[in-house]
Write a protein that holds these residues in place. Structure first.
Motif, short mmCIF file in Angstrom:
data_model
loop_
_atom_site.label_atom_id
_atom_site.label_comp_id
_atom_site.label_asym_id
_atom_site.label_seq_id
_atom_site.Cartn_x
_atom_site.Cartn_y
_atom_site.Cartn_z
N GLU A 104 22.90 -28.03 9.60
CA GLU A 104 23.49 -28.93 10.94
C GLU A 104 22.56 -29.18 11.81
O GLU A 104 22.89 -30.14 12.29
N PHE A 105 21.44 -28.57 11.84
CA PHE A 105 20.52 -28.99 12.92
C PHE A 105 19.95 -30.40 12.89
O PHE A 105 19.77 -31.16 13.98
N PRO A 106 19.55 -31.03 11.75
CA PRO A 106 19.27 -32.08 11.84
C PRO A 106 20.26 -33.33 12.25
O PRO A 106 20.08 -34.45 12.78
N LYS A 107 21.54 -32.95 12.19
CA LYS A 107 22.66 -33.75 12.96
C LYS A 107 22.65 -33.77 14.28
O LYS A 107 23.45 -34.57 14.85
N ARG A 108 22.12 -32.86 15.01
CA ARG A 108 22.29 -32.66 16.37
C ARG A 108 21.92 -33.74 17.24
O ARG A 108 20.61 -34.14 16.97
N LYS A 109 22.30 -34.35 17.91
CA LYS A 109 21.93 -35.20 18.97
C LYS A 109 21.63 -34.50 20.39
O LYS A 109 20.82 -35.44 21.16
N ASP A 112 27.68 -23.97 23.66
CA ASP A 112 27.08 -25.07 24.16
C ASP A 112 26.76 -25.77 22.73
O ASP A 112 27.03 -26.96 22.54
N ALA A 113 26.10 -24.88 21.72
CA ALA A 113 25.56 -25.59 20.70
C ALA A 113 24.46 -26.65 20.88
O ALA A 113 24.38 -27.67 20.09
N VAL A 114 23.57 -26.42 21.70
CA VAL A 114 22.51 -27.30 21.87
C VAL A 114 21.59 -27.14 20.88
O VAL A 114 21.37 -26.04 20.30
N LYS A 115 20.47 -27.86 20.77
CA LYS A 115 19.32 -27.72 19.92
C LYS A 115 18.43 -26.58 20.03
O LYS A 115 18.28 -25.88 19.18
N GLY A 116 18.27 -26.05 21.29
CA GLY A 116 17.60 -24.68 21.32
C GLY A 116 18.26 -23.47 20.82
O GLY A 116 17.80 -22.80 20.25
N ALA A 117 19.59 -23.58 20.69
CA ALA A 117 20.79 -22.50 20.12
C ALA A 117 20.37 -22.66 18.60
O ALA A 117 20.36 -21.39 18.23
N PHE A 118 20.14 -23.74 18.10
CA PHE A 118 20.23 -24.03 16.82
C PHE A 118 18.77 -23.43 16.16
O PHE A 118 18.53 -22.80 15.12
N GLU A 119 17.88 -23.55 17.20
CA GLU A 119 16.47 -23.14 16.59
C GLU A 119 16.26 -21.58 16.82
O GLU A 119 15.71 -20.90 16.02
N PRO A 169 28.05 -20.87 13.27
CA PRO A 169 27.52 -19.50 13.21
C PRO A 169 25.89 -19.87 12.56
O PRO A 169 25.72 -20.92 12.01
N MET A 170 25.09 -18.78 12.43
CA MET A 170 23.81 -18.77 12.38
C MET A 170 23.50 -19.37 10.64
O MET A 170 22.35 -20.04 10.51
N GLU A 171 24.46 -18.86 10.02
CA GLU A 171 24.40 -19.25 8.67
C GLU A 171 24.43 -20.85 8.08
O GLU A 171 23.92 -21.35 7.11
N THR A 172 24.84 -21.53 9.05
CA THR A 172 25.38 -23.15 9.22
C THR A 172 23.95 -23.86 9.74
O THR A 172 24.03 -24.93 9.71
N ALA A 173 23.14 -23.03 10.56
CA ALA A 173 22.40 -23.62 11.64
C ALA A 173 21.23 -24.66 10.87
O ALA A 173 21.09 -25.78 11.38
N ALA A 174 20.54 -24.40 9.74
CA ALA A 174 19.57 -25.14 9.52
C ALA A 174 20.02 -26.48 8.71
O ALA A 174 19.45 -27.47 8.75
#
Length: 322
Positions: free
Chosen positions: A316-321, A256-263, A309-314
């Motif tokens: 990418e996170f600001p771009k998530r809608k 899914d790649a929702v914000k909760g997953a990025f957190e 992947p987790m290495e790119t999460a921080a």
């Protein structure tokens, strides 16, 4: 000069009389009426999908009749029949499960109301019962998850024991994400799915089923493959309560790649999430407008998505809608 004024007055009176005689619809075009039946509100993804549909309908000037099925097929069938009775212009819905739609879709076709599928497809013998299907390629999402795992465990010897949290039984994403994942891992006998059970796409059920997996398998679980982020987040709670470290003791793969997953990834508790975009509203409204205008639309419209992947999460996170 007086003659010109008299002519202007006559013209003005004639226009005013015409406005009284003609109905308002002659001047203002009636908005397109769209009946939309949503699966429910079972996850962060679904909430974002609903918001996208509602906001896009408003922006497009489309009159939206919205119905929440609360994850029950019978509620969706009732909603579609209600839309048919209301004589809406177009019906769109995200089917709870794949099968059991033939009769109600035939009713819509008989009423000459075009149907658009969003997010999930249906299994019908006659594909003329719907005009278009807009959504992700769920099989490819499963393949992406499988390929990531194969790459991650390259050169690793010994069995890789996998537990799987499936989505709602009979739903297109549950069937296809399982199929795509298994298609990739079956090439190597070291991968073994030791437990596979539905978590119904919800956080609470994901936690409950993961607790059962941990009781049954103990520390033999190497990988969790969850069909969506909400179930994975629920499972993370169960893993931590069992005294294990998610993303370290058990590799966690989700979709899914929702914000909760990025957190969760930023916190080091999830390894990877395959994207499935819920922001289908703008594309759906364009399809609805084209269908109403009698323009041809593609039978299948696939949304473009990535893998995080987790290495790119921080980063990418600001771009998530969502």
């Amino acid at each position: 000069m007086k003659r010109i004024q008299r002519r202007t007055l006559v013209a003005t009176l004639a226009t005013a009389s015409l406005a009284v005689l003609l109905p308002a619809t002659s001047f203002a075009q009636k908005p397109i009426v769209l009946g939309f039946s949503q699966v429910g509100a079972e996850s962060e993804w679904r909430t974002a999908n609903t918001e996208s549909v509602k906001a896009s309908a408003k922006d497009a000037g489309i009159d939206l009749k919205f119905s929440d099925a609360q994850q029950k097929q019978e509620n969706q069938i009732k909603a579609i029949r209600s839309f048919i009775a209301q004589k809406v212009d177009v019906i769109a819905f995200s089917p709870v499960v794949e099968s059991g739609w033939e009769m109600v879709l035939r009713e819509a076709k008989a009423a000459k109301i075009p149907v658009v599928l969003t997010d999930r497809s249906v299994n019908v013998k006659d594909d003329s019962l719907y005009v278009s299907f807009l959504g992700s390629d769920f099989v490819e999402e499963g393949r992406k998850a499988g390929r990531w795992l194969v790459e991650k465990t390259k050169g690793q010897s010994g069995t890789v024991n996998i537990v799987e949290l499936q989505g709602t039984v009979g739903s297109a994403p549950a069937i296809d994400r399982k199929k795509g994942f298994e298609e990739i891992i079956k090439a190597d006998p070291k991968f073994k799915i030791v437990r596979s059970q539905t978590g119904d796409f919800t956080r609470a059920k994901g936690k409950e089923v993961m607790e059962a997996f941990l009781k049954a398998e103990g520390k033999n679980i190497n990988v969790l493959y969850a069909h969506n982020d909400d179930m994975a987040i629920g499972a993370i709670q169960a893993i931590e309560e069992a005294g294990l470290k998610p993303a370290k003791d058990i590799t966690i793969i989700s979709v899914d790649a929702v914000k909760g997953a990025f957190e969760a990834m930023i916190a080091g508790k999830m390894n990877v999430s395959v994207e499935c975009s819920p922001l289908l509203g703008p594309q759906l409204m364009q399809i609805v407008k084209d269908v109403k205008a009698g323009k041809p639309v593609p039978k299948r419209i696939v949304t473009q998505e990535g893998i995080f992947p987790m290495e790119t999460a921080a980063q990418e996170f600001p771009k998530r809608k969502y």
